[in-house]
Write an enzyme that holds these catalytic residues in place. Structure first.
Site, PDB file in Angstrom:
ATOM      1  N   LYS A 177     -15.704  17.696 -19.382  1.00  0.00           N
ATOM      2  CA  LYS A 177     -15.800  16.600 -19.023  1.00  0.00           C
ATOM      3  C   LYS A 177     -14.410  16.182 -20.118  1.00  0.00           C
ATOM      4  O   LYS A 177     -13.815  16.702 -21.017  1.00  0.00           O
ATOM      5  CB  LYS A 177     -17.129  15.849 -21.152  1.00  0.00           C
ATOM      6  CG  LYS A 177     -17.257  14.339 -20.221  1.00  0.00           C
ATOM      7  CD  LYS A 177     -18.740  14.676 -20.965  1.00  0.00           C
ATOM      8  CE  LYS A 177     -18.360  12.765 -20.850  1.00  0.00           C
ATOM      9  NZ  LYS A 177     -19.512  12.132 -21.484  1.00  0.00           N
ATOM     10  N   SER A 187     -26.125  10.489 -22.147  1.00  0.00           N
ATOM     11  CA  SER A 187     -25.088  10.354 -21.499  1.00  0.00           C
ATOM     12  C   SER A 187     -24.837  12.188 -20.908  1.00  0.00           C
ATOM     13  O   SER A 187     -24.330  12.465 -19.784  1.00  0.00           O
ATOM     14  CB  SER A 187     -23.427  10.660 -22.429  1.00  0.00           C
ATOM     15  OG  SER A 187     -23.152   9.169 -22.068  1.00  0.00           O
ATOM     16  N   SER A 198     -22.480   8.631 -19.799  1.00  0.00           N
ATOM     17  CA  SER A 198     -21.046   8.757 -19.649  1.00  0.00           C
ATOM     18  C   SER A 198     -20.720  10.043 -18.760  1.00  0.00           C
ATOM     19  O   SER A 198     -19.313  10.310 -18.457  1.00  0.00           O
ATOM     20  CB  SER A 198     -20.418   8.344 -21.050  1.00  0.00           C
ATOM     21  OG  SER A 198     -20.435   9.917 -21.440  1.00  0.00           O
TER      22      SER A 198
HETATM   23  N1  LIG Z   1     -22.456   8.098 -24.871  1.00  0.00           N
HETATM   24  C1  LIG Z   1     -24.010   8.232 -24.254  1.00  0.00           C
HETATM   25  O1  LIG Z   1     -24.894   9.143 -24.599  1.00  0.00           O
HETATM   26  C2  LIG Z   1     -24.307   7.024 -23.196  1.00  0.00           C
HETATM   27  C3  LIG Z   1     -24.477   5.580 -23.564  1.00  0.00           C
HETATM   28  N2  LIG Z   1     -24.753   4.720 -22.361  1.00  0.00           N
HETATM   29  C4  LIG Z   1     -23.878   4.501 -24.309  1.00  0.00           C
HETATM   30  O2  LIG Z   1     -23.066   4.080 -23.729  1.00  0.00           O
HETATM   31  O3  LIG Z   1     -23.724   4.847 -25.604  1.00  0.00           O
END
Ligand SMILES: NC(=O)C[C@H](N)C(=O)O
Length: 450
Positions: free
Chosen positions: A6, A108, A84
């Site tokens: 990532k 994410s 993400s």
């Molecule tokens: N970073 C994550 O785990 C994604 C989560 N959907 C956020 O936007 O905070």
């Protein structure tokens, strides 16, 4: 083994941009510990994968490189890969690599795994080193693994699960040992047999909200049937504070993000010149360079995307004197209640507590629930993302944030059923340090539904 990385996990031989204009020209002088461990094990890092900017998003639409398209769908049906870590999940689903590193702050890794039909493991908080991983929300961030199957996810996890003195939140060798002992003791009751007789699986009623899609319900039902057929006992349980998890998460994660991202001023961190040149296609004039304050303002205005700026504003407000008690402290209190909910149902004691009496005999070894309320949604038009889309994206995390707030390991496994709506993921959650247990259950489920 070929592994993708990532774009928020540092590599010295490739850029690490966090999919942000702020770091568009950033090359780290060192490898993150997790990358280093992979290279030492003989794995090849094949490239960096797109993600939501600084890990903020659930649909992988907030990126300077554009959105990630889900490879599990035909080309005339453009769906989100989830976020993400959408690029990492898509790379595995498309067969570009056997596994990919992701990060999971509130879902994410598990959400993109569910949408793309791959395995996604979020380890216990502190289990994998975050040295060289760009911070989003330090009390929640975990490095995770996306993989073609459970066996590969387990092998990558074992390679990376080491104490790292460079990461102050890395769990100590003593804590790891204590957790492993407790977990193995509980696994003995069922692991020695070929079936799962003796394994108690909790099905939390709060993880089946009215908004759950029929495809997700079918996926979980199928997994639960497979577990029952293998001899596991299914136990309905309640985690009563689950409905507050999403609000608590977005207050805490945004507050920590606002503090973490304060360092990007375009002088010490983040490149002012590069940002200006990229966004305006001109060199800054002496007037634009102006005072330090105007340099910071210009860099941060142009360097961060809309979602990141929104979180910085929300988080700064939550930490302000006016709002601290009502928002930040309340969210911390909720987080404690959510942690306690999990302790109340697990048979395995929490190794992070000095003394903890685990649940009585009617407790469970692990929990099973849908990973997401729906299958991969159509990709929203990134040029016209409305406030409604943005809230809709937050709701995608509703089933993944509780384990993040509690720091617990969770793995999302694809359920069978190549239904028209696309892949469906089912999550298994265990006590802190019980990765071996949840992966063992995941392996059995994977075998049953293959
Ligand atoms: N970073 C994550 O785990 C994604 C989560 N959907 C956020 O936007 O905070």
């Amino acid at each position: 083994m070929n592994i993708g990385d990532k774009d928020n996990i540092c590599t010295k031989d490739m850029p690490t941009t966090c999919s942000s204009a702020m770091l568009a020209d950033y090359w780290s002088p060192f490898d993150a510990t997790v990358v280093d461990l992979l290279r030492q094990s003989g794995a090849g890092i094949i490239g960096k994968a797109n993600c939501d900017e600084f890990g903020m998003g659930s649909l992988n639409v907030h990126s300077i490189y554009g959105p990630v398209v889900n490879p599990a769908f035909p080309t005339d049906d453009i769906r989100s890969a989830g976020g993400s870590s959408g690029g990492s999940a898509a790379a595995v689903a498309a067969g570009l690599c056997n596994a990919a590193l992701g990060t999971d702050t509130g879902g994410s890794v598990r959400l993109p795994a569910s949408y793309c039909g791959v395995v996604g493991l979020k380890p216990s908080y502190g289990m994998l080193s975050r040295w060289g991983v760009v911070s989003f929300a330090d009390s929640l961030d975990c490095v995770g693994v996306l993989a073609k199957d459970v066996d590969i996810a387990h092998r990558v996890f074992n390679t990376l699960s080491k104490y790292d003195g460079q990461d102050s939140t890395s769990a100590s060798p003593e804590t790891r040992e204590k957790a492993q002992r407790a977990c193995e003791e509980h696994m003995q009751s069922w692991r020695s047999r070929r079936d799962l007789a003796g394994l108690r699986i909790g099905v939390p009623q709060e993880y089946f909200p009215a908004s759950l899609s029929p495809a997700s319900v079918d996926g979980v039902r199928e997994m639960l049937r497979a577990l029952r057929e293998r001899g596991a006992t299914l136990v309905p349980v309640s985690l009563p504070n689950t409905p507050y998890a999403l609000s608590a998460y977005y207050v805490l994660a945004s507050a920590e993000a606002s503090s973490n991202l304060a360092r990007y001023d375009g002088v010490q961190y983040g490149s002012y010149i590069a940002i200006t040149a990229m966004c305006l296609h001109v060199r800054p004039t002496p007037h634009q360079i102006g005072t330090p304050a105007s340099t910071y303002a210009l860099s941060r205005t142009q360097g961060f995307g809309r979602e990141v700026k929104k979180r910085i504003l929300l988080g700064t407000y939550a930490l302000s004197a006016d709002a601290f008690d009502n928002y930040f402290l309340q969210a911390q209190r909720l987080r404690n209640l959510i942690r306690q909910d999990f302790r109340d149902v697990f048979l395995v004691p929490d190794p992070l507590l000095l003394s903890h009496s685990p649940a009585s005999v009617d407790g469970v070894h692990a929990l099973v629930h849908p990973s997401a309320v729906q299958t991969a949604p159509p990709l929203p038009d990134t040029n016209v993302i409305s406030e409604g889309d943005s809230l809709g994206a937050y709701v995608q995390d509703i089933l993944t944030v509780p384990a993040s707030l509690a720091g617990l390991p969770a793995v999302s496994v694809p359920a069978r059923g190549k239904n028209k709506q696309g892949p469906v993921g089912v999550s298994i959650v265990g006590q802190w340090g019980c990765e071996a247990m949840i992966l063992e259950i995941a392996r059995v489920i994977e075998g049953s539904v293959a």
